[in-house]
Design a protein around this motif. Structure first.
Motif: not given
Lengths: 117, 117
Positions: A33-34, A103-109, B20-23, B94-96
């Motif tokens: 979904r992301m 979305l910015a957080a996801h881009a860091r993964t 993990d972002l999804f977590d 981790r996720f600013p």
């Protein structure tokens, strides 16, 4: 996505003020979904069968339903195809900054940089 | 939360870079867990049985486990009590902006203003 002549149920969408934060977070808490959300962030709309995701059609259909019912995307049907669009303005109105921050957080993964599996 | 003399498994926490972002999104996509996070945002740590949530002990234990394994909270045991703390700095590294943006979004919802059910 297979097409048939049977009648489909009407596509329902929550009103902007009814968009639920927990539904949105749940909808975003999935890699497929992301990916759909990220693709739709970059273009106005897209036909459902053309997303770069490798899941079964029934699974993909479920993902689109979760996204639509959460208020993240809108869908419309035209000429036997279903098109999806991100409700970016509605989301921004309801929860300012949320979509961009996620979305910015996801881009860091690492997942964001890796090729689609 | 009931206490017994049987040995508990060690409390595991993901390293900051493994969060993990999804977590995290999944952990935040629940009203009880959101309440726990909001409470911990306002104080350094808190004993597990003292949160203003009305769920069964086993359910609450599950919620704390989801929060801890996602990286949102840390937990430690002392004198037969378990204390929880928000990993705010780790999350910010981790996720600013993610945690503050989600909490701000939650503050806009009716649920945030309503009394705890």
């Amino acid at each position: 996505m297979p097409r048939s002549t049977r009648r489909r149920p009407a596509l329902t969408h929550p009103a902007t003020e009814e968009i639920d934060l927990f539904d949105v977070l749940h909808a975003l808490a999935d890699p497929t979904r992301m990916t759909i959300v990220r693709v739709l962030r970059a273009e106005p709309e897209r036909a459902c069968g053309t997303f770069p995701v490798d899941v079964a059609p029934s699974t993909l259909s479920h993902h689109f339903k979760v996204l639509r019912e959460s208020g993240l995307i809108s869908q419309r049907e035209e000429a036997n195809r279903r098109f999806s669009a991100l409700r970016a303005a509605d989301l921004e109105h309801r929860f300012p900054g949320l979509l961009d921050t996620v979305l910015a957080a996801h881009a860091r993964t690492a997942e964001a940089a890796a090729p689609q599996v």
